[in-house]
Motif scaffolding. Sequence first.
Motif, PDB file in Angstrom:
ATOM      1  N   PHE A   1       0.856  -1.181   0.000  1.00 17.55           N
ATOM      2  CA  PHE A   1       0.000   0.000   0.000  1.00 17.55           C
ATOM      3  C   PHE A   1       0.896   1.235   0.000  1.00 17.55           C
ATOM      4  CE2 PHE A   1      -3.188  -2.967   0.798  1.00 17.55           C
ATOM      5  CZ  PHE A   1      -4.441  -2.382   0.861  1.00 17.55           C
ATOM      6  N   MET A   2       0.715   2.080  -0.999  1.00 13.42           N
ATOM      7  CA  MET A   2       1.458   3.333  -1.080  1.00 13.42           C
ATOM      8  C   MET A   2       0.584   4.424  -0.476  1.00 13.42           C
ATOM      9  SD  MET A   2       3.457   4.754  -4.433  1.00 13.42           S
ATOM     10  CE  MET A   2       1.992   4.761  -5.468  1.00 13.42           C
ATOM     11  N   ILE A   3       1.170   5.296   0.347  1.00 14.31           N
ATOM     12  CA  ILE A   3       0.373   6.315   1.013  1.00 14.31           C
ATOM     13  C   ILE A   3       0.976   7.699   0.816  1.00 14.31           C
ATOM     14  CG2 ILE A   3      -0.556   4.733   2.744  1.00 14.31           C
ATOM     15  CD1 ILE A   3       1.469   5.704   4.728  1.00 14.31           C
ATOM     16  N   ASN A   4       0.105   8.678   0.824  1.00 16.89           N
ATOM     17  CA  ASN A   4       0.497  10.089   0.824  1.00 16.89           C
ATOM     18  C   ASN A   4       0.504  10.527   2.286  1.00 16.89           C
ATOM     19  OD1 ASN A   4       0.708  12.866   0.694  1.00 16.89           O
ATOM     20  ND2 ASN A   4      -0.966  13.155  -0.771  1.00 16.89           N
ATOM     21  N   THR A   5       1.705  10.743   2.832  1.00 18.91           N
ATOM     22  CA  THR A   5       1.810  11.063   4.254  1.00 18.91           C
ATOM     23  C   THR A   5       1.438  12.504   4.565  1.00 18.91           C
ATOM     24  OG1 THR A   5       4.147  11.710   4.085  1.00 18.91           O
ATOM     25  CG2 THR A   5       3.664   9.372   4.520  1.00 18.91           C
ATOM     26  N   GLY A   6       1.281  13.326   3.527  1.00 18.49           N
ATOM     27  CA  GLY A   6       0.936  14.724   3.761  1.00 18.49           C
ATOM     28  C   GLY A   6       0.650  15.449   2.470  1.00 18.49           C
ATOM     29  N   ALA A   7       1.711  15.945   1.843  1.00 12.22           N
ATOM     30  CA  ALA A   7       1.543  16.726   0.621  1.00 12.22           C
ATOM     31  C   ALA A   7       2.345  16.131  -0.533  1.00 12.22           C
ATOM     32  CB  ALA A   7       1.970  18.169   0.863  1.00 12.22           C
ATOM     33  N   ALA A   8       2.338  14.808  -0.661  1.00 14.93           N
ATOM     34  CA  ALA A   8       3.057  14.159  -1.754  1.00 14.93           C
ATOM     35  C   ALA A   8       2.497  14.592  -3.100  1.00 14.93           C
ATOM     36  CB  ALA A   8       2.964  12.643  -1.613  1.00 14.93           C
ATOM     37  N   THR A   9       3.364  14.718  -4.080  1.00 17.06           N
ATOM     38  CA  THR A   9       2.955  15.025  -5.448  1.00 17.06           C
ATOM     39  C   THR A   9       2.735  13.728  -6.214  1.00 17.06           C
ATOM     40  OG1 THR A   9       5.242  15.055  -6.243  1.00 17.06           O
ATOM     41  CG2 THR A   9       4.335  17.137  -5.416  1.00 17.06           C
ATOM     42  N   GLY A  10       2.086  13.846  -7.354  1.00 20.87           N
ATOM     43  CA  GLY A  10       1.938  12.687  -8.222  1.00 20.87           C
ATOM     44  C   GLY A  10       3.294  12.136  -8.634  1.00 20.87           C
ATOM     45  N   TYR A  11       4.253  13.037  -8.865  1.00 19.83           N
ATOM     46  CA  TYR A  11       5.612  12.631  -9.242  1.00 19.83           C
ATOM     47  C   TYR A  11       6.245  11.800  -8.140  1.00 19.83           C
ATOM     48  CZ  TYR A  11      10.665  13.043  -9.968  1.00 19.83           C
ATOM     49  OH  TYR A  11      12.005  12.764 -10.110  1.00 19.83           O
ATOM     50  N   GLU A  12       6.143  12.233  -6.896  1.00 22.59           N
ATOM     51  CA  GLU A  12       6.760  11.498  -5.788  1.00 22.59           C
ATOM     52  C   GLU A  12       6.135  10.114  -5.622  1.00 22.59           C
ATOM     53  OE1 GLU A  12       8.042  15.359  -3.029  1.00 22.59           O
ATOM     54  OE2 GLU A  12       6.147  14.305  -2.641  1.00 22.59           O
ATOM     55  N   LEU A  13       4.825  10.027  -5.763  1.00 22.03           N
ATOM     56  CA  LEU A  13       4.147   8.749  -5.630  1.00 22.03           C
ATOM     57  C   LEU A  13       4.573   7.787  -6.741  1.00 22.03           C
ATOM     58  CD1 LEU A  13       0.678  10.226  -4.703  1.00 22.03           C
ATOM     59  CD2 LEU A  13       1.921   8.615  -3.258  1.00 22.03           C
ATOM     60  N   GLU A  14       4.598   8.259  -7.974  1.00 19.47           N
ATOM     61  CA  GLU A  14       4.968   7.370  -9.076  1.00 19.47           C
ATOM     62  C   GLU A  14       6.454   7.018  -9.033  1.00 19.47           C
ATOM     63  OE1 GLU A  14       4.008   6.660 -13.804  1.00 19.47           O
ATOM     64  OE2 GLU A  14       3.334   8.513 -12.823  1.00 19.47           O
ATOM     65  N   TYR A  15       7.306   7.982  -8.637  1.00 17.62           N
ATOM     66  CA  TYR A  15       8.746   7.717  -8.532  1.00 17.62           C
ATOM     67  C   TYR A  15       8.996   6.655  -7.456  1.00 17.62           C
ATOM     68  CZ  TYR A  15      13.767   8.633  -8.711  1.00 17.62           C
ATOM     69  OH  TYR A  15      15.129   8.503  -8.882  1.00 17.62           O
ATOM     70  N   LEU A  16       8.258   6.743  -6.361  1.00 20.59           N
ATOM     71  CA  LEU A  16       8.384   5.726  -5.316  1.00 20.59           C
ATOM     72  C   LEU A  16       7.992   4.362  -5.867  1.00 20.59           C
ATOM     73  CD1 LEU A  16       8.755   4.718  -2.408  1.00 20.59           C
ATOM     74  CD2 LEU A  16       6.397   5.457  -1.946  1.00 20.59           C
ATOM     75  N   GLY A  17       6.879   4.302  -6.575  1.00 25.84           N
ATOM     76  CA  GLY A  17       6.429   3.027  -7.134  1.00 25.84           C
ATOM     77  C   GLY A  17       7.448   2.419  -8.075  1.00 25.84           C
ATOM     78  N   GLU A  18       8.041   3.241  -8.938  1.00 22.36           N
ATOM     79  CA  GLU A  18       9.031   2.726  -9.880  1.00 22.36           C
ATOM     80  C   GLU A  18      10.339   2.351  -9.176  1.00 22.36           C
ATOM     81  OE1 GLU A  18       8.471   1.691 -12.735  1.00 22.36           O
ATOM     82  OE2 GLU A  18       6.531   2.616 -13.165  1.00 22.36           O
ATOM     83  N   THR A  19      10.652   3.046  -8.073  1.00 23.29           N
ATOM     84  CA  THR A  19      11.811   2.660  -7.267  1.00 23.29           C
ATOM     85  C   THR A  19      11.607   1.266  -6.690  1.00 23.29           C
ATOM     86  OG1 THR A  19      12.276   4.970  -6.677  1.00 23.29           O
ATOM     87  CG2 THR A  19      13.229   3.274  -5.265  1.00 23.29           C
ATOM     88  N   VAL A  20      10.408   1.014  -6.175  1.00 25.34           N
ATOM     89  CA  VAL A  20      10.086  -0.308  -5.631  1.00 25.34           C
ATOM     90  C   VAL A  20      10.180  -1.366  -6.727  1.00 25.34           C
ATOM     91  CG1 VAL A  20       8.237  -1.717  -4.643  1.00 25.34           C
ATOM     92  CG2 VAL A  20       8.672   0.583  -3.750  1.00 25.34           C
ATOM     93  N   ARG A  21       9.635  -1.083  -7.895  1.00 32.66           N
ATOM     94  CA  ARG A  21       9.689  -2.046  -9.001  1.00 32.66           C
ATOM     95  C   ARG A  21      11.136  -2.373  -9.367  1.00 32.66           C
ATOM     96  NH1 ARG A  21       6.574  -0.345 -14.098  1.00 32.66           N
ATOM     97  NH2 ARG A  21       6.299  -2.567 -14.451  1.00 32.66           N
ATOM     98  N   ALA A  22      11.979  -1.336  -9.413  1.00 33.81           N
ATOM     99  CA  ALA A  22      13.388  -1.552  -9.760  1.00 33.81           C
ATOM    100  C   ALA A  22      14.099  -2.395  -8.708  1.00 33.81           C
ATOM    101  CB  ALA A  22      14.087  -0.199  -9.926  1.00 33.81           C
ATOM    102  N   ARG A  23      13.821  -2.128  -7.446  1.00 32.40           N
ATOM    103  CA  ARG A  23      14.507  -2.865  -6.375  1.00 32.40           C
ATOM    104  C   ARG A  23      14.037  -4.313  -6.294  1.00 32.40           C
ATOM    105  NH1 ARG A  23      15.454   1.319  -1.263  1.00 32.40           N
ATOM    106  NH2 ARG A  23      16.438   2.973  -2.484  1.00 32.40           N
ATOM    107  N   VAL A  24      12.735  -4.545  -6.516  1.00 29.35           N
ATOM    108  CA  VAL A  24      12.230  -5.914  -6.524  1.00 29.35           C
ATOM    109  C   VAL A  24      12.811  -6.684  -7.704  1.00 29.35           C
ATOM    110  CG1 VAL A  24      10.155  -7.337  -6.839  1.00 29.35           C
ATOM    111  CG2 VAL A  24      10.127  -5.427  -5.225  1.00 29.35           C
ATOM    112  N   LEU A  25      12.896  -6.054  -8.849  1.00 30.13           N
ATOM    113  CA  LEU A  25      13.472  -6.704 -10.023  1.00 30.13           C
ATOM    114  C   LEU A  25      14.937  -7.071  -9.778  1.00 30.13           C
ATOM    115  CD1 LEU A  25      13.237  -7.646 -12.951  1.00 30.13           C
ATOM    116  CD2 LEU A  25      13.717  -5.305 -13.685  1.00 30.13           C
TER     117      LEU A  25
END
Length: 322
Positions: free
Chosen positions: A267-291
């Motif tokens: 579950f990805m969460i916005n802890t306060g004022a996250a931008t769309g960029y920060e949320l998607e960058y986090l998701g792609e970081t996770v994908r890269a690390r899992v790969l």
Amino acid sequence: MTGGGEALVAKLGDRLAGLRGRITPNAEMDKITWFRAGGMADALFQPADEEDLAAFLKAVPRDIPLMVVGIGSNLLVRDGGIPGFVIRLSAKGFGEARALSDTRIQAGAATPDKRVAAAALEAGIGGFHFYHGIPGAIGGALRMNAGANGVETRERVVEVRALDREGRLHVLSNADMGYAYRHSSVPADFIFTSAVLEGYGQDRETIRAAMDGVQHHRETVQPIREKTGGSTFKNPEGTSAWKEIDKAGCRGLMVGGAQMSPMHCNFMINTGAATGYELEYLGETVRARVLENSGIRLHWEIKRIGDFRPGHEVQEFLGQLL
């Protein structure tokens, strides 16, 4: 960047005359998505009913982009916004669920999944308890074959009403939906308006107990009180997304105001004022690390729409390990 909503509506002029729904130029998408992030849509249209939606689709030329959203629970809007029209089905016109028989329910595409579960409970129809734990609407459930607690939408679908890009009505059978795991093969430009769903007769006490079990599970293991989009990635074959994310050391990982939940790391969460960029960058970081860690390519379950803000593009897997 978007923001030309008035010009878009003015350009269409008389084409939109007679529509009964509501048109909002320069609509702030962060107000209607659960992540509370992202840019504006050029314009938002909320049709009054199926007939009004058909008239709108016939009126808007094909070269103007259209994007359909539900209640915004499984949606990440990019900061550059969404060109053209966003269509959001109104609760009044598309948000009701009612029993048709002892085993069947008719539900509008904007009906929250939890409301369908409640309608089934009231009618004594079993098999819909899983919807009590899915934070979305029936339109999205039909599109992505939403499931939980060992049950999927495809097990309940009898028929679905949909309008195509020209406003023509289609009535689709279960087989027409082309269901697979978290997927249907219906053309992307079809807009679901309602569905007939079938369960089975069951006593209300049993249904209520099943719904209570779903609720308890959610409250125990999921960050349901956070600004989240639900499950971020689909489960890979033979394992769970959260297990792979955890093994890659991404539980609690943050990028700006975006975080993989320490409680449930898929579950990805916005802890306060996250931008769309920060949320998607986090998701792609996770994908890269899992790969890198396990060789597994996670696939997004959250739908990402709109344009990147110039200079803030996010590449799949961060452009690495491809």
